[in-house]
Design a protein around this motif. Structure first.
Motif, PDB file in Angstrom:
ATOM      1  N   LEU A 288      26.717  50.740  36.071  1.00 51.39           N
ATOM      2  CA  LEU A 288      26.686  52.180  36.267  1.00 51.39           C
ATOM      3  C   LEU A 288      25.267  52.637  36.549  1.00 51.39           C
ATOM      4  O   LEU A 288      24.323  52.274  35.839  1.00 51.39           O
ATOM      5  N   THR A 289      25.114  53.433  37.593  1.00 48.88           N
ATOM      6  CA  THR A 289      23.847  54.080  37.915  1.00 48.88           C
ATOM      7  C   THR A 289      24.058  55.588  37.773  1.00 48.88           C
ATOM      8  O   THR A 289      25.188  56.045  37.562  1.00 48.88           O
ATOM      9  N   PRO A 290      23.033  56.403  37.892  1.00 48.45           N
ATOM     10  CA  PRO A 290      23.233  57.854  37.784  1.00 48.45           C
ATOM     11  C   PRO A 290      24.160  58.426  38.836  1.00 48.45           C
ATOM     12  O   PRO A 290      24.713  59.513  38.648  1.00 48.45           O
ATOM     13  N   THR A 291      24.346  57.725  39.948  1.00 48.97           N
ATOM     14  CA  THR A 291      25.118  58.300  41.048  1.00 48.97           C
ATOM     15  C   THR A 291      26.355  57.508  41.447  1.00 48.97           C
ATOM     16  O   THR A 291      27.166  57.995  42.217  1.00 48.97           O
ATOM     17  N   LYS A 292      26.523  56.299  40.940  1.00 53.78           N
ATOM     18  CA  LYS A 292      27.652  55.489  41.385  1.00 53.78           C
ATOM     19  C   LYS A 292      27.980  54.410  40.374  1.00 53.78           C
ATOM     20  O   LYS A 292      27.208  54.113  39.461  1.00 53.78           O
ATOM     21  N   ALA A 293      29.153  53.818  40.568  1.00 51.80           N
ATOM     22  CA  ALA A 293      29.579  52.660  39.781  1.00 51.80           C
ATOM     23  C   ALA A 293      29.817  51.506  40.736  1.00 51.80           C
ATOM     24  O   ALA A 293      30.463  51.662  41.779  1.00 51.80           O
ATOM     25  N   ILE A 294      29.262  50.340  40.422  1.00 50.00           N
ATOM     26  CA  ILE A 294      29.404  49.148  41.265  1.00 50.00           C
ATOM     27  C   ILE A 294      30.336  48.190  40.548  1.00 50.00           C
ATOM     28  O   ILE A 294      30.045  47.731  39.439  1.00 50.00           O
ATOM     29  N   ASP A 295      31.474  47.887  41.181  1.00 51.84           N
ATOM     30  CA  ASP A 295      32.485  47.007  40.587  1.00 51.84           C
ATOM     31  C   ASP A 295      32.568  45.715  41.376  1.00 51.84           C
ATOM     32  O   ASP A 295      32.951  45.724  42.543  1.00 51.84           O
ATOM     33  N   TRP A 296      32.226  44.609  40.733  1.00 53.61           N
ATOM     34  CA  TRP A 296      32.314  43.331  41.440  1.00 53.61           C
ATOM     35  C   TRP A 296      33.725  42.779  41.454  1.00 53.61           C
ATOM     36  O   TRP A 296      34.035  41.916  42.252  1.00 53.61           O
ATOM     37  N   ASP A 297      34.577  43.277  40.605  1.00 56.88           N
ATOM     38  CA  ASP A 297      35.947  42.770  40.656  1.00 56.88           C
ATOM     39  C   ASP A 297      36.655  43.203  41.938  1.00 56.88           C
ATOM     40  O   ASP A 297      37.548  42.519  42.421  1.00 56.88           O
ATOM     41  N   THR A 298      36.254  44.335  42.505  1.00 56.23           N
ATOM     42  CA  THR A 298      36.879  44.790  43.750  1.00 56.23           C
ATOM     43  C   THR A 298      36.024  44.472  44.976  1.00 56.23           C
ATOM     44  O   THR A 298      36.518  44.479  46.094  1.00 56.23           O
ATOM     45  N   ALA A 299      34.725  44.209  44.776  1.00 52.29           N
ATOM     46  CA  ALA A 299      33.837  43.988  45.919  1.00 52.29           C
ATOM     47  C   ALA A 299      33.650  42.512  46.233  1.00 52.29           C
ATOM     48  O   ALA A 299      33.034  42.165  47.236  1.00 52.29           O
ATOM     49  N   ALA A 300      34.155  41.627  45.379  1.00 52.43           N
ATOM     50  CA  ALA A 300      33.933  40.198  45.594  1.00 52.43           C
ATOM     51  C   ALA A 300      34.580  39.731  46.892  1.00 52.43           C
ATOM     52  O   ALA A 300      35.640  40.208  47.287  1.00 52.43           O
ATOM     53  N   VAL A 301      33.941  38.784  47.536  1.00 53.52           N
ATOM     54  CA  VAL A 301      34.460  38.245  48.795  1.00 53.52           C
ATOM     55  C   VAL A 301      35.689  37.389  48.535  1.00 53.52           C
ATOM     56  O   VAL A 301      36.655  37.405  49.288  1.00 53.52           O
ATOM     57  N   THR A 302      35.659  36.613  47.460  1.00 52.72           N
ATOM     58  CA  THR A 302      36.784  35.737  47.137  1.00 52.72           C
ATOM     59  C   THR A 302      37.635  36.362  46.050  1.00 52.72           C
ATOM     60  O   THR A 302      37.294  37.368  45.450  1.00 52.72           O
ATOM     61  N   ASN A 303      38.742  35.752  45.794  1.00 54.13           N
ATOM     62  CA  ASN A 303      39.646  36.221  44.755  1.00 54.13           C
ATOM     63  C   ASN A 303      39.595  35.335  43.519  1.00 54.13           C
ATOM     64  O   ASN A 303      40.563  35.254  42.767  1.00 54.13           O
ATOM     65  N   GLN A 304      38.477  34.633  43.305  1.00 51.16           N
ATOM     66  CA  GLN A 304      38.435  33.716  42.186  1.00 51.16           C
ATOM     67  C   GLN A 304      38.527  34.423  40.835  1.00 51.16           C
ATOM     68  O   GLN A 304      38.883  33.816  39.835  1.00 51.16           O
ATOM     69  N   HIS A 305      38.190  35.721  40.827  1.00 50.56           N
ATOM     70  CA  HIS A 305      38.272  36.452  39.574  1.00 50.56           C
ATOM     71  C   HIS A 305      39.674  36.962  39.289  1.00 50.56           C
ATOM     72  O   HIS A 305      39.941  37.481  38.230  1.00 50.56           O
ATOM     73  N   ARG A 306      40.589  36.825  40.256  1.00 47.89           N
ATOM     74  CA  ARG A 306      41.978  37.180  40.006  1.00 47.89           C
ATOM     75  C   ARG A 306      42.641  36.027  39.253  1.00 47.89           C
ATOM     76  O   ARG A 306      42.634  34.897  39.716  1.00 47.89           O
TER      77      ARG A 306
END
Length: 822
Positions: A235-253
């Motif tokens: 979390l930053t003051p202006t946005k949230a960065i989610d690697w679960d949705t931004a990842a190139v692969t689906n290895q986290h699924r």
């Protein structure tokens, strides 16, 4: 207009003849018959509807008293059939249009005989197994009232038992949340949501570095549409960065039912404030989580350095008390399990059953063939009683119906019926008398069957139905109609309850665009309306408003309070927000008293603001050092990161004043962890488990939603004082309930609102909406919270003189307690 008896008889005979002919056709031409049935059903409904709604009758209309009796009978039968009769037809009907059709068909019956026929004509197509019987003696017992049976030869063809089960009332069939409503053994579609467990880490030391999260997970998902994930968010003051949705692969699924280790990595933003790590389950099934690890390293380095997490292996805690982890979405279960763990003795399991999989919300069911027998109409010697089965036999295609409807697919039949209603019933404006009656009937039934506080709210709710129906006037203004319904709602004394426009409807937007407010806010002190803050130079804090637009302030307040539901403190606060409203741009003419003088002054203020001013006149910063080593924190507005950054100073302070006089931010729950040295729970949240109408024989409560909060460093060591009052409602009272029960702090101020439990809501015909409290909340010891609230340990109130002098006496009392402590 009402059909005459001969018209009704001809319609009934025609309908029976259609059925007999269809039965003969079905034996030879089943496929063709299916299409014909749909056409005939549309024509039959249409013919009956047009004759009911539009045919001119020479018969005299009933008197107003008879009309009210008719609508009372309809209201009661509507509630029993809609919410408790489990037929596929009733479950699939367009209830809004059906009720408008039913009102128009029933309201002009001249006596109980015509009413019985009208009710049967309306309800039999959607509830073919109900009966409406006329009895001379209301104590007469009908031998077969309590039992519904099917022909013995058909029993093997209907192996399932279908009944309504409620855990609260879910008014949106596809929605998924705290409240759930299902028919047993019937597949339903629900909207998937996320169940998430997470832990937060301060990101300040790790900005600009690489980050890696690992965890051992396994899943059991219902189908391919459900998703389990390892989650990493910055979390930053202006946005949230989610690697679960931004990842190139689906290895986290997570896609395996055996334990595997998964990982996500990325680079932490240079403005990052918080790192959130955890896991989530979307949909249904279960997700097991263990061995969570977080690592960071500077860009270009080879070695990862481990970031210490608390209870990363889930070894601390018991059952649903999971130390140091935050749970979201109460409709999921979060529990610690021991069998087949990945590492150590226990792990976390997130789970949720799909109602269509298990077929039950809970084990209790009505007995096979059980019916309710309820009086719906009385006029001296005449009584109508409805007999409604609560359980129906069923197979996969349909619930049991008499033979004339059993021989074709029920879904196609009700689809045709809805198509006819859609063509014939087109709701117009909210001034339509049928729409107004429908709103009264729907609101009354929601409270009658699902409002959980009638045990402590002493009200004749059936009498309120009669009064609300009698107040309906087809040509009255919309605002008058809303007021008339709110008079009924106010009798429930529910601080969450209000009837009005649905916010997403154009009617609400158009109405709001015409309303204006002066730029001042006020409190009610000793029956005086006192200005506490003003952006208008004509008013000052401490001014007493004697009258507005020629009406005494006390009279104006009493008028408003009559239509507001809740405790006296809730009524006062909400009446004040409406006290000076009027047409946008108009002038409010006030008479005031100022500075303790007896003379009255006259001032004018413009209603130029689209919203009321909510300022309370306090002059505190969000986090403020108010004395030597004493801090004030406004829990109603403080940001999460601001609060976290202040924890070291708060932990070592001599005293901390925590302001809970309004609705707090959603992260305040986690702040409680810094006030405790052992795990605590929230109040008792009880969602009623309902099988029977009229809140008879409640079978139990779902209590799974309680918060479990574990201690977290640093712990505040000084004197803690909470400020509270009537504006603290619902979530604020959950927080204050923990403070009260565990005696974690002094509580200074006045009683809270006395209304807790998640609010429910339902949209209604004509663009209206009703909200109410859907669960029963009790104090930790099982005693009453509703209408009682959280009581202060030290009573303190604001005064007219203090407001005029710019003082906050409640705050000053708290500060004096800290100064006097050792």
């Amino acid at each position: 207009m009402l059909t005459t008896s001969s018209q009704f008889s001809r319609l009934q005979k025609t309908f029976i003849l259609h059925r007999q002919n269809l039965q003969m056709i079905l034996q030879k031409y089943r496929v063709i018959a299916l299409a014909i049935i749909g056409i005939v059903l549309v024509l039959s409904v249409g013919a009956y509807f047009f004759q009911t709604r539009f045919a001119t009758s020479v018969a005299e209309s009933p008197n107003k008293e008879q009309t009210t009796h008719n609508l009372r009978a309809l209201a009661k039968l509507y509630g029993y059939v809609r919410y408790f009769h489990p037929s596929d037809e009733a479950a699939g009907v367009d209830w809004d249009r059906f009720l408008l059709y039913a009102i128009d068909s029933v309201k002009n019956a001249r006596n109980h005989t015509e009413l019985q026929k009208a009710l049967e004509g309306v309800f039999k197509p959607i509830a073919p197994t109900i009966r409406i019987v006329s009895v001379q003696n209301i104590s007469e017992s009908l031998a077969n009232d309590k039992k519904f049976t099917v022909p013995p030869a058909l029993v093997p063809f209907y192996p399932k038992r279908v009944a309504w089960q409620y855990s609260g009332l879910n008014t949106i069939p596809t929605a998924d949340g705290i409240y759930k409503s299902i028919r047993t053994d019937r597949a339903i579609q629900v909207r998937s949501t996320f169940g998430v467990i997470f832990q937060e880490v301060n990101a300040e030391k790790y900005r600009g570095k690489e980050i890696r999260l690992t965890g051992a997970l396994k899943k059991i998902l219902r189908d391919s549409t459900d998703i389990a994930k390892l989650r990493l968010r910055v979390l930053t003051p202006t946005k949230a960065i989610d690697w679960d949705t931004a990842a190139v692969t689906n290895q986290h699924r997570i896609s395996d039912t055996a334990w595997h280790s998964y990982e996500i990595s990325g680079v932490i933003d240079t403005n990052a404030r918080t790192i959130m790590i955890g896991a989530s389950l979307k949909g249904f099934g279960s997700l097991s989580v263990d061995n969570m690890r977080l690592f960071v390293r500077a860009l270009g380095e080879r070695e990862w350095k481990r970031v210490e997490l608390t209870n990363a292996d889930f070894e601390q805690g018991v059952d649903s008390s999971i130390t140091q982890w935050t749970k979201s979405n109460w409709s999921f279960r979060y529990a610690l399990a021991r069998e087949n763990s990945y590492n150590g003795s226990q792990y976390l399991r997130i789970s949720k059953d799909h109602p269509g999989t298990s077929g039950r919300l809970f084990s209790a069911m009505p007995d096979t063939g059980e019916c309710i027998s309820k009086i719906i109409y009385q006029d001296g010697q005449n009584t109508l009683r409805c007999i409604v089965p609560l359980v129906l036999p069923a197979h996969d295609s349909s619930t049991y119906s008499p033979k004339f409807t059993r021989d074709y697919n029920a879904a196609k039949g009700i689809a045709s019926y809805n198509a006819a209603l859609k063509q014939l019933i087109k709701p117009t404006t909210d001034a339509d008398v049928c729409i107004r009656y429908a709103n009264v009937i729907m609101v009354w039934n929601i409270f009658q069957h699902f409002y959980p506080y009638f045990d402590v709210v002493k009200v004749d709710w059936e009498a309120e139905l009669t009064k609300a129906l009698e107040r309906v006037k087809p040509y009255a203004g919309t605002e008058d109609f809303i007021t008339s319904v709110n008079l009924m709602v106010a009798a429930a004394h529910d601080g969450h309850a209000a009837f009005g426009f649905a916010s997403e409807k154009n009617g609400a937007l158009g109405y709001a665009a015409t309303i204006g407010f002066p730029s001042f806010s006020a409190l009610e002190i000793d029956s005086n309306v006192v200005v506490v803050a003003s952006l208008d130079n004509n008013l000052r804090p401490g001014d007493i408003i004697v009258s507005i637009d020629g009406k005494k302030s006390a009279e104006r307040m009493n008028e408003l309070k009559r239509t507001i539901s809740g405790t006296p403190q809730v009524k006062s606060i909400r009446a004040l927000t409406q006290f000076a409203q009027g047409k946008r741009g108009s002038i409010a003419y006030l008479s005031i008293k100022r500075g303790g003088k007896s003379e009255t002054e006259f001032v004018n203020v413009y209603r130029s603001s689209p919203t009321p001013l909510m300022a309370d006149g306090f002059r505190h910063e969000t986090i403020d050092k108010v004395a030597d080593n004493v801090y004030y924190v406004d829990l109603n507005s403080v940001a999460r990161q601001e609060l976290e950054n202040s924890l070291p100073a708060l932990a070592s302070a001599k005293g901390v004043i925590l302001d809970m006089r309004r609705y707090p931010r959603d992260h305040i729950t986690s702040f409680i962890a810094h006030l405790i040295d052992k795990p605590v729970q929230s109040q008792r949240w009880n969602v009623p488990l309902t099988l029977y109408p009229d809140q008879e024989r409640t079978v139990g409560y779902d209590t799974s939603g309680r918060w479990d909060i574990a201690p977290k460093a640093p712990r505040l060591q000084g004197k803690i004082v909470f400020l509270t009052g009537g504006n603290a409602i619902s979530y604020a009272e959950s927080v204050m309930g923990i403070i009260e029960h565990y005696k974690l702090a002094e509580i200074v101020g006045e009683a809270t609102a006395g209304t807790n439990g998640s609010a429910n809501k339902c949209t209604l015909p004509g663009g209206f909406m009703i909200s109410w409290t859907g669960m029963k909340v009790l104090k930790h010891d099982g005693s009453q919270h509703h209408l009682v609230g959280i009581q202060p340990t030290v009573v303190a109130k604001r005064t007219i003189q203090g407001i005029a002098e710019g003082k906050d006496e409640v705050f000053e009392k708290a500060l004096s307690l800290i100064h006097s402590s050792k």
